[in-house]
Design a protein around this motif. Sequence first.
Motif, PDB file in Angstrom:
ATOM      1  N   ARG A 116       0.844  -0.920   0.227  1.00  0.00           N
ATOM      2  CA  ARG A 116      -0.269   0.084  -0.274  1.00  0.00           C
ATOM      3  C   ARG A 116       0.948   1.299  -0.071  1.00  0.00           C
ATOM      4  NH1 ARG A 116      -3.643  -3.111   3.807  1.00  0.00           N
ATOM      5  NH2 ARG A 116      -2.080  -2.014   5.634  1.00  0.00           N
ATOM      6  N   ARG A 117       1.780   1.400   1.129  1.00  0.00           N
ATOM      7  CA  ARG A 117       2.879   2.210   0.893  1.00  0.00           C
ATOM      8  C   ARG A 117       3.805   2.415  -0.597  1.00  0.00           C
ATOM      9  NH1 ARG A 117       3.729   0.153   6.239  1.00  0.00           N
ATOM     10  NH2 ARG A 117       5.803  -0.751   5.092  1.00  0.00           N
ATOM     11  N   CYS A 118       3.978   1.553  -1.311  1.00  0.00           N
ATOM     12  CA  CYS A 118       4.541   1.693  -2.275  1.00  0.00           C
ATOM     13  C   CYS A 118       3.221   2.655  -3.906  1.00  0.00           C
ATOM     14  CB  CYS A 118       4.847   0.103  -2.826  1.00  0.00           C
ATOM     15  SG  CYS A 118       6.101  -0.298  -1.700  1.00  0.00           S
ATOM     16  N   PHE A 119       2.706   1.761  -3.514  1.00  0.00           N
ATOM     17  CA  PHE A 119       0.786   1.514  -4.461  1.00  0.00           C
ATOM     18  C   PHE A 119       1.191   3.404  -3.980  1.00  0.00           C
ATOM     19  CE2 PHE A 119      -3.485   3.087  -5.516  1.00  0.00           C
ATOM     20  CZ  PHE A 119      -3.831   2.515  -6.340  1.00  0.00           C
ATOM     21  N   LYS A 120       0.564   3.546  -3.018  1.00  0.00           N
ATOM     22  CA  LYS A 120       0.351   5.660  -2.320  1.00  0.00           C
ATOM     23  C   LYS A 120       1.483   6.053  -3.076  1.00  0.00           C
ATOM     24  CE  LYS A 120      -2.107   4.696   1.734  1.00  0.00           C
ATOM     25  NZ  LYS A 120      -2.536   5.146   3.005  1.00  0.00           N
ATOM     26  N   ALA A 121       2.986   5.333  -2.690  1.00  0.00           N
ATOM     27  CA  ALA A 121       4.407   6.632  -3.492  1.00  0.00           C
ATOM     28  C   ALA A 121       3.943   6.589  -4.946  1.00  0.00           C
ATOM     29  CB  ALA A 121       5.370   5.626  -2.596  1.00  0.00           C
ATOM     30  N   THR A 122       3.725   5.338  -5.554  1.00  0.00           N
ATOM     31  CA  THR A 122       3.271   5.525  -7.284  1.00  0.00           C
ATOM     32  C   THR A 122       2.385   5.896  -7.588  1.00  0.00           C
ATOM     33  OG1 THR A 122       4.496   3.096  -7.102  1.00  0.00           O
ATOM     34  CG2 THR A 122       2.968   4.026  -8.749  1.00  0.00           C
ATOM     35  N   ALA A 123       1.310   6.300  -7.222  1.00  0.00           N
ATOM     36  CA  ALA A 123      -0.203   7.199  -7.490  1.00  0.00           C
ATOM     37  C   ALA A 123       0.598   8.236  -7.068  1.00  0.00           C
ATOM     38  CB  ALA A 123      -1.133   6.642  -6.475  1.00  0.00           C
ATOM     39  N   VAL A 124       1.516   9.163  -6.233  1.00  0.00           N
ATOM     40  CA  VAL A 124       1.775  10.492  -5.874  1.00  0.00           C
ATOM     41  C   VAL A 124       2.450  10.905  -6.977  1.00  0.00           C
ATOM     42  CG1 VAL A 124       2.348  11.859  -4.695  1.00  0.00           C
ATOM     43  CG2 VAL A 124       1.151  10.230  -3.156  1.00  0.00           C
TER      44      VAL A 124
END
Length: 266
Positions: free
Chosen positions: A63-71
Amino acid sequence: MSADSVAAPRLSLNVRYNRNIQENSGEEEESQVKILEDEEHHADLGPQRARPHTQTNPAANNRRCFKATAVTLGGFYLLILAGLFIRFTLLQTRYDQLSNNNSQLQVNYSLLQSSYQTLSANHSQFQDEVKQLKDRTEVVKNCPHGWTSFGRSWYFKSEEEKTWSGSRADCQQRGADLVIINNKEEQKFVTELSKDEETWIGLRYEWTKGEWKWEWLDGSPLTETFWAAGQPQYNGYYAACCNQQGKWTQGYYNDYRKWICEKKIL
């Protein structure tokens, strides 16, 4: 025996101690047992609790990676949109400039076209003037002796006097006819050529097409007149030019006057 005797008391003491402990503190034993059992239960549950905890860590990391990627992607898209907006603004500005330039070019084209048409008309007029000058030069150069050139005609003024009919016959023998005055310029020229003498011109009053009217010898109508005061009198006269005021007068068929012949060259 010393060894056995020594060992035996120790054994009895241990037993008693344990028993005493068991007798005196039975509740403590139970609590210790419970504690031990709880510790064992917690020890058993430890790996079970640890396993889900270790299993949820990758999801959180994902989730953290996804959020970072999304950002990151969001920022990247914003940069792209900003670049596209700037590009669009520049293109729109360029389009406006080109549109203004195109409008200016159309205006310049219209001005150039008008200038070209004006120049073309002036060129045609210039060519006509050159041709007229050339013709005038030819007329003057080839003008016979005793004749005077004006415009595109030669003019001859007689030194003798004859009737209107006799004057016309003389002009025709010279390849000409009595002068026909078409405009003010020619009227002024004929007036100067006549030298204040009333000379016959090619204008007569006769019956034509069922009516009496003044008409030039070539059949053209009388559109511009230069009659003297009280003239003309409609009784079959012929016209003469000019009196001292440069005006036309009339004469009878048997009057004698000088005459002016005109021979058109072009």
